[in-house]
Design an enzyme around this catalytic site. Structure first.
Site, PDB file in Angstrom:
ATOM      1  N   CYS A  65       7.247   0.708   7.440  1.00 22.17           N
ATOM      2  CA  CYS A  65       6.671   1.303   8.650  1.00 22.17           C
ATOM      3  C   CYS A  65       7.499   0.930   9.883  1.00 22.17           C
ATOM      4  O   CYS A  65       8.627   1.376  10.016  1.00 22.17           O
ATOM      5  CB  CYS A  65       5.208   0.894   8.785  1.00 22.17           C
ATOM      6  N   HIS A 113       2.461   1.837   3.173  1.00 23.03           N
ATOM      7  CA  HIS A 113       1.843   0.515   3.137  1.00 23.03           C
ATOM      8  C   HIS A 113       1.162   0.316   1.784  1.00 23.03           C
ATOM      9  O   HIS A 113       0.760   1.278   1.130  1.00 23.03           O
ATOM     10  CB  HIS A 113       0.781   0.383   4.228  1.00 23.03           C
TER      11      HIS A 113
END
Length: 487
Positions: free
Chosen positions: A333, A430
């Site tokens: 991310c 994630h």
């Protein structure tokens, strides 16, 4: 008709989240329908919900303990700190604004109807709602417009159990002091206290239990001994990072810079739990260990600010040297964005508009945008062919030549990027290391073939429920719960 009981703390990190998770699993194991609820949470460790929003990680774990899918009603207001004095405000799973602490403090009372509606939504479908307060119940300076503690309890008309942490010392004073400083109407709502994190011979606290009951006028439950396996469960608060580095002489060392705005650090939990992995969380002011086999750049709530902190700590030099030595790097991310050539924020989403230079290890550029992408994903890692069950939670679009070598496929579409030499990988996914086959592919022979991460979480939740059943009269505790008024 659903019943509800709220757990508030004498302070932060007294173990409220764990108590609620354990009670949720204990009730679920008894065949009851139960749901967790936290009116307001502050955390950069969040989870994507089944209904397409985000909530605090602790509530997602509590939902799992309840054997229910996490939904946004379980945590209707989530604050995600972006700067020292401000946070992103998430309501029913969606970002609505970024506010300074003072602005939010003045405005938060307007969110109470939304919070009550979410609470009633849960109560309409379960036997019990177990509610968790936020921070300390005795913060009388924050009582006005409160929606997280007594403000919610009074509006919802539900009883409260006050949780104290004996491990810190002074627990008797903190419990009695809470009754003394809060408003009489709020104190009257407290129906019991509970002493948590006890170490030693519980019989030595028998007089303390009696004293608290006599002094407060309500029963005292516990003491609940320290739950030694708590570290095996995903943590929500950055306070947990103080003891996060694993002290193992593993065959593989993974280094992770502790960014000031680190987010979703539970991505690392499966690696920390691996018997053959030494996970090193590199604190500010420390160098990234030269013997690291893998560097992971984690998620960030303020990517440009954390990129500046990364340089200020000299970690950029360590990372470049690591790469030149032929070792591997994975960015997740915000960490993925930092690996690229630049991060642009033309709209000032994270602060002052501008562009920040990245590490340049991936030939990509990122432009931040106000639309947050929140999706549960199933992907295939192209390097190993293994399946990943993860989620997207980011604000930004990343483009450039290296996306032609994707990290994964999501529904047939390219996701992430890989450098030409294959040693630098970036992804927005994630939760990827929770996938056992993928984690084993990354770790190679170091990974234990018998360690199943997801199964270990449920085993630990069952152990936590049994721990509470053994040390608390749960029937008496839950006997304090009262029916939820849905009018």
């Amino acid at each position: 008709m659903a019943k509800a009981l709220m757990f508030m703390g004498t302070g932060s990190d007294v173990g409220k989240s764990l108590i609620v998770a354990g009670l949720c699993r204990a009730l679920a194991n008894r065949g009851l329908k139960v749901a967790p609820f936290k009116p307001q949470n502050m955390s950069n460790n969040a989870a994507v919900t089944a209904d397409g929003g985000e909530i605090g990680r602790a509530q997602a774990l509590q939902a799992r303990a309840s054997r229910r899918e996490p939904i946004t009603a379980m945590n209707p207001v989530l604050l995600k700190p972006e700067l020292e004095t401000g946070s992103q405000v998430v309501v029913r799973g969606q970002r609505v604004a970024s506010m300074t602490a003072r602005t939010y403090w003045n405005e938060r009372g307007k969110l109470l109807p939304e919070v009550i509606d979410a609470f009633h939504e849960l109560a309409a479908d379960v036997d019990f709602v177990i509610v968790e307060g936020a921070g300390s119940a005795s913060e009388v300076n924050l009582r006005r417009n409160d929606i997280a503690n007594f403000g919610f309890a009074q509006a919802a008309d539900i009883p409260v159990v006050l949780v104290g942490d004996i491990h810190r010392g002074g627990v008797i004073a903190s419990v009695v002091g809470t009754f003394a400083v809060v408003a009489p109407a709020d104190a009257k709502r407290i129906r019991a206290s509970l002493i948590n994190k006890f170490q030693g011979d519980p019989s030595l606290f028998a007089d303390g239990i009696a004293f608290l009951a006599q002094k407060t006028g309500v029963p005292c439950f516990g003491p609940v001994p320290w739950f030694t396996d708590a570290g095996k469960l995903p943590a929500e608060d950055v306070l947990a990072l103080a003891d996060y580095t694993s002290d193992k002489s593993g065959a593989l060392t993974i280094a992770v810079p502790q960014l000031p705005r680190i987010a979703n650090f539970d991505d690392l939990d499966p690696l920390r739990a691996e018997p053959g992995v030494n996970l090193v969380l590199v604190a500010p002011g420390q160098a990234i260990p030269r013997n690291a086999d893998l560097i992971i750049l984690p998620g960030s709530k303020a990517t440009r600010s954390d990129m500046a902190a990364l340089r200020a700590n000299g970690w950029d030099i360590d990372i470049i040297a690591h790469h030149r030595a032929g070792d591997k790097i994975i960015g997740i991310c915000g960490g993925y964005q930092m690996l690229g050539r630049s991060i642009a924020d033309p709209d000032g989403i994270e602060g002052t508009p501008g562009t920040t230079e990245g590490l340049g290890l991936l030939d990509v550029e990122t432009v931040l945008s106000p639309v947050k992408q929140l999706r549960v994903e199933r992907a295939i890692h192209l390097g190993s062919g293994t399946a990943i069950a993860g989620y997207h939670m980011h604000m930004g679009v990343t483009q450039g030549p290296d996306i032609a070598r994707p990290f994964a496929h999501v529904a047939g579409m390219n996701e992430g990027a890989v450098s030409a030499d294959g040693r630098v990988q970036g992804t927005y996914l994630h939760g990827l290391f929770a996938a056992d086959d993928f984690r084993r592919a990354v770790l190679g022979n170091v990974a234990s073939p018998d360690f199943a991460y997801e199964a270990s979480i449920d085993t630990t939740l069952d152990a936590l429920a049994a721990h509470l059943e053994h040390h608390i009269d749960i029937d008496a505790l839950l006997g304090l719960a009262e029916p939820v008024r849905l009018d």
